[in-house]
Design a protein around this motif. Sequence first.
Motif, PDB file in Angstrom:
ATOM      1  N   PHE A 175       1.621   3.638  -2.803  1.00 48.67           N
ATOM      2  CA  PHE A 175       1.578   2.248  -3.600  1.00 48.67           C
ATOM      3  C   PHE A 175       2.388   2.627  -4.910  1.00 48.67           C
ATOM      4  CE2 PHE A 175      -2.142   1.303  -1.210  1.00 48.67           C
ATOM      5  CZ  PHE A 175      -1.977  -0.283  -0.952  1.00 48.67           C
ATOM      6  N   HIS A 176       3.887   2.553  -4.780  1.00 44.17           N
ATOM      7  CA  HIS A 176       4.701   3.238  -5.759  1.00 44.17           C
ATOM      8  C   HIS A 176       4.719   2.226  -6.852  1.00 44.17           C
ATOM      9  CE1 HIS A 176       7.011   0.577  -2.907  1.00 44.17           C
ATOM     10  NE2 HIS A 176       7.813   0.261  -4.167  1.00 44.17           N
ATOM     11  N   ARG A 177       4.754   1.201  -6.982  1.00 43.28           N
ATOM     12  CA  ARG A 177       4.823   0.107  -7.895  1.00 43.28           C
ATOM     13  C   ARG A 177       3.487  -0.654  -8.127  1.00 43.28           C
ATOM     14  NH1 ARG A 177       7.914  -5.319  -8.237  1.00 43.28           N
ATOM     15  NH2 ARG A 177       8.298  -5.480 -10.625  1.00 43.28           N
ATOM     16  N   VAL A 178       2.824  -0.394  -9.511  1.00 42.64           N
ATOM     17  CA  VAL A 178       1.515  -1.081  -9.542  1.00 42.64           C
ATOM     18  C   VAL A 178       1.456  -1.617 -10.948  1.00 42.64           C
ATOM     19  CG1 VAL A 178      -1.023  -1.053  -9.160  1.00 42.64           C
ATOM     20  CG2 VAL A 178       0.579   0.369  -7.750  1.00 42.64           C
ATOM     21  N   ILE A 179       1.383  -2.888 -11.276  1.00 43.19           N
ATOM     22  CA  ILE A 179       1.534  -3.473 -12.399  1.00 43.19           C
ATOM     23  C   ILE A 179       0.113  -4.215 -12.918  1.00 43.19           C
ATOM     24  CG2 ILE A 179       2.576  -5.097 -13.980  1.00 43.19           C
ATOM     25  CD1 ILE A 179       5.291  -4.630 -12.384  1.00 43.19           C
ATOM     26  N   GLY A 229       8.809   6.102  -0.950  1.00 44.51           N
ATOM     27  CA  GLY A 229       7.970   5.923  -2.230  1.00 44.51           C
ATOM     28  C   GLY A 229       8.758   5.827  -3.238  1.00 44.51           C
ATOM     29  N   THR A 230      10.032   5.029  -3.314  1.00 41.98           N
ATOM     30  CA  THR A 230      10.825   4.768  -4.612  1.00 41.98           C
ATOM     31  C   THR A 230      11.038   2.979  -4.643  1.00 41.98           C
ATOM     32  OG1 THR A 230      12.907   4.852  -3.187  1.00 41.98           O
ATOM     33  CG2 THR A 230      12.270   6.952  -3.993  1.00 41.98           C
ATOM     34  N   GLY A 231      10.599   2.591  -3.607  1.00 42.76           N
ATOM     35  CA  GLY A 231      11.050   0.899  -3.856  1.00 42.76           C
ATOM     36  C   GLY A 231      12.300   0.655  -3.226  1.00 42.76           C
ATOM     37  N   ARG A 232      13.161   1.802  -2.909  1.00 40.04           N
ATOM     38  CA  ARG A 232      14.777   1.410  -2.559  1.00 40.04           C
ATOM     39  C   ARG A 232      14.863   1.601  -0.950  1.00 40.04           C
ATOM     40  NH1 ARG A 232      16.149   5.209  -7.063  1.00 40.04           N
ATOM     41  NH2 ARG A 232      15.994   3.795  -8.594  1.00 40.04           N
ATOM     42  N   SER A 233      13.660   1.424  -0.222  1.00 41.37           N
ATOM     43  CA  SER A 233      13.961   1.587   1.225  1.00 41.37           C
ATOM     44  C   SER A 233      12.914   0.991   1.921  1.00 41.37           C
ATOM     45  CB  SER A 233      13.805   3.365   1.543  1.00 41.37           C
ATOM     46  OG  SER A 233      13.994   3.309   2.906  1.00 41.37           O
ATOM     47  N   LEU A 255      -2.267 -16.302  -4.886  1.00 32.53           N
ATOM     48  CA  LEU A 255      -3.608 -16.272  -5.631  1.00 32.53           C
ATOM     49  C   LEU A 255      -4.268 -14.684  -5.629  1.00 32.53           C
ATOM     50  CD1 LEU A 255      -5.435 -19.207  -3.783  1.00 32.53           C
ATOM     51  CD2 LEU A 255      -4.317 -19.169  -6.072  1.00 32.53           C
ATOM     52  N   ARG A 256      -5.066 -14.717  -6.076  1.00 29.45           N
ATOM     53  CA  ARG A 256      -5.791 -13.221  -6.170  1.00 29.45           C
ATOM     54  C   ARG A 256      -6.001 -12.707  -4.696  1.00 29.45           C
ATOM     55  NH1 ARG A 256      -8.768  -9.009  -8.320  1.00 29.45           N
ATOM     56  NH2 ARG A 256     -10.897  -8.529  -7.344  1.00 29.45           N
ATOM     57  N   GLY A 257      -5.531 -11.630  -4.237  1.00 32.05           N
ATOM     58  CA  GLY A 257      -5.690 -11.150  -2.678  1.00 32.05           C
ATOM     59  C   GLY A 257      -4.933 -11.631  -1.810  1.00 32.05           C
ATOM     60  N   THR A 258      -3.629 -12.263  -2.168  1.00 34.28           N
ATOM     61  CA  THR A 258      -2.794 -12.873  -1.338  1.00 34.28           C
ATOM     62  C   THR A 258      -1.880 -11.571  -1.153  1.00 34.28           C
ATOM     63  OG1 THR A 258      -2.835 -15.080  -2.265  1.00 34.28           O
ATOM     64  CG2 THR A 258      -0.815 -14.463  -1.165  1.00 34.28           C
ATOM     65  N   LEU A 259      -1.240 -11.507   0.082  1.00 32.09           N
ATOM     66  CA  LEU A 259      -0.310 -10.461   0.476  1.00 32.09           C
ATOM     67  C   LEU A 259       1.007 -11.172   0.575  1.00 32.09           C
ATOM     68  CD1 LEU A 259      -3.042  -9.269   1.676  1.00 32.09           C
ATOM     69  CD2 LEU A 259      -1.352  -7.489   1.887  1.00 32.09           C
ATOM     70  N   GLY A 260       2.055 -10.841  -0.014  1.00 31.65           N
ATOM     71  CA  GLY A 260       3.442 -11.133  -0.031  1.00 31.65           C
ATOM     72  C   GLY A 260       4.470 -10.248   0.380  1.00 31.65           C
ATOM     73  N   MET A 261       5.550 -10.535   0.830  1.00 27.39           N
ATOM     74  CA  MET A 261       6.636  -9.494   1.239  1.00 27.39           C
ATOM     75  C   MET A 261       7.595  -9.349  -0.021  1.00 27.39           C
ATOM     76  SD  MET A 261       6.163  -8.741   4.098  1.00 27.39           S
ATOM     77  CE  MET A 261       7.751  -7.834   4.755  1.00 27.39           C
ATOM     78  N   ALA A 262       7.723  -8.067  -0.327  1.00 29.44           N
ATOM     79  CA  ALA A 262       8.635  -7.623  -1.431  1.00 29.44           C
ATOM     80  C   ALA A 262      10.140  -7.883  -0.692  1.00 29.44           C
ATOM     81  CB  ALA A 262       8.606  -6.333  -1.867  1.00 29.44           C
ATOM     82  N   ASP A 315      16.592 -13.386   2.415  1.00 29.97           N
ATOM     83  CA  ASP A 315      16.263 -12.963   3.749  1.00 29.97           C
ATOM     84  C   ASP A 315      16.520 -11.257   3.644  1.00 29.97           C
ATOM     85  OD1 ASP A 315      16.161 -15.618   4.515  1.00 29.97           O
ATOM     86  OD2 ASP A 315      18.460 -15.704   4.935  1.00 29.97           O
ATOM     87  N   SER A 316      15.861 -10.581   2.366  1.00 28.65           N
ATOM     88  CA  SER A 316      15.989  -9.171   2.520  1.00 28.65           C
ATOM     89  C   SER A 316      14.599  -8.700   2.722  1.00 28.65           C
ATOM     90  CB  SER A 316      16.663  -8.587   1.289  1.00 28.65           C
ATOM     91  OG  SER A 316      15.870  -9.379   0.213  1.00 28.65           O
ATOM     92  N   ALA A 317      13.736  -9.272   2.891  1.00 25.44           N
ATOM     93  CA  ALA A 317      12.406  -8.605   3.203  1.00 25.44           C
ATOM     94  C   ALA A 317      12.323  -7.728   4.391  1.00 25.44           C
ATOM     95  CB  ALA A 317      11.074  -9.707   3.353  1.00 25.44           C
ATOM     96  N   ASP A 318      11.620  -6.691   4.502  1.00 27.95           N
ATOM     97  CA  ASP A 318      11.411  -5.616   5.490  1.00 27.95           C
ATOM     98  C   ASP A 318      10.273  -5.007   5.472  1.00 27.95           C
ATOM     99  OD1 ASP A 318      12.274  -3.484   7.134  1.00 27.95           O
ATOM    100  OD2 ASP A 318      13.457  -2.411   5.682  1.00 27.95           O
ATOM    101  N   SER A 319       9.815  -4.155   5.034  1.00 24.29           N
ATOM    102  CA  SER A 319       8.536  -3.586   5.435  1.00 24.29           C
ATOM    103  C   SER A 319       7.607  -3.284   4.298  1.00 24.29           C
ATOM    104  CB  SER A 319       8.541  -2.063   5.937  1.00 24.29           C
ATOM    105  OG  SER A 319       9.327  -1.073   5.160  1.00 24.29           O
ATOM    106  N   GLN A 320       8.281  -3.583   2.943  1.00 25.44           N
ATOM    107  CA  GLN A 320       7.508  -3.471   1.610  1.00 25.44           C
ATOM    108  C   GLN A 320       6.954  -4.878   1.441  1.00 25.44           C
ATOM    109  OE1 GLN A 320       9.391  -1.875  -2.114  1.00 25.44           O
ATOM    110  NE2 GLN A 320      10.986  -1.067  -0.820  1.00 25.44           N
ATOM    111  N   PHE A 321       5.654  -4.837   1.006  1.00 27.57           N
ATOM    112  CA  PHE A 321       4.772  -5.732   0.766  1.00 27.57           C
ATOM    113  C   PHE A 321       3.999  -5.489  -0.502  1.00 27.57           C
ATOM    114  CE2 PHE A 321       1.962  -3.191   3.489  1.00 27.57           C
ATOM    115  CZ  PHE A 321       0.606  -3.115   3.083  1.00 27.57           C
ATOM    116  N   PHE A 322       3.320  -6.417  -1.137  1.00 24.65           N
ATOM    117  CA  PHE A 322       2.227  -6.345  -2.358  1.00 24.65           C
ATOM    118  C   PHE A 322       1.014  -7.282  -2.356  1.00 24.65           C
ATOM    119  CE2 PHE A 322       5.435  -9.786  -3.151  1.00 24.65           C
ATOM    120  CZ  PHE A 322       4.676 -10.830  -3.751  1.00 24.65           C
TER     121      PHE A 322
END
Length: 181
Positions: free
Chosen positions: A70-74, A86-90, A106-113, A119-126
């Motif tokens: 989990f490279h980016r956690v706010i 692990g950089t957020g760039r791949s 909402l709290r607990g929702t999963l979305g694509m980064a 149209d650039s979503a790939d494998s990263q999600f939040f």
Amino acid sequence: MKTFLKTVAVLALMTLLSIPAFAGEDLENTLYLDLKDGRVTIELRPDLAPNHVARIKELTRMKFYDGLVFHRVIDGFMAQTGDPTGTGRSGSGKNLKAEFSDAPFLRGTLGMARSQSPDSADSQFFICFANAPHLNGQYTVWGEVTSGMEFVDNIKRGEGRGGMVRNPDKIIRMQVAADAE
């Protein structure tokens, strides 16, 4: 009384063997996300984002997510993963067409980064720690946590505005429930 006791015994055995008690549970559209503190169960939303759900399941079955950080956690916002560097760039190398919907973040929702391009979503999600209405209609919703959100809440937070994490927590294993061992 015998029927009742048999039912209780069967349900107890099913629980011990981790077999779903309700035939209506859709194991093909459920993910198990194992974190350091426990298992998170995620209900996939192919009704909202069929192509994203198919790609997440494909990557999960390839064990792509196992061991990723989990490279980016706010704090108060979200935890992001899915980048093998692990950089957020791949990512995995395959961009997906946006599948935006009216489903709220909402709290607990999963979305694509994604990048600036829709149209650039790939494998990263939040995973959202809290409601994030500013994301509504801007990012693809593909799932929701149905149990184990307390384990998501324990993911190590990042620093600064960008939320990049030093010595980040990892996904131990991610599985489609239908394939779970």
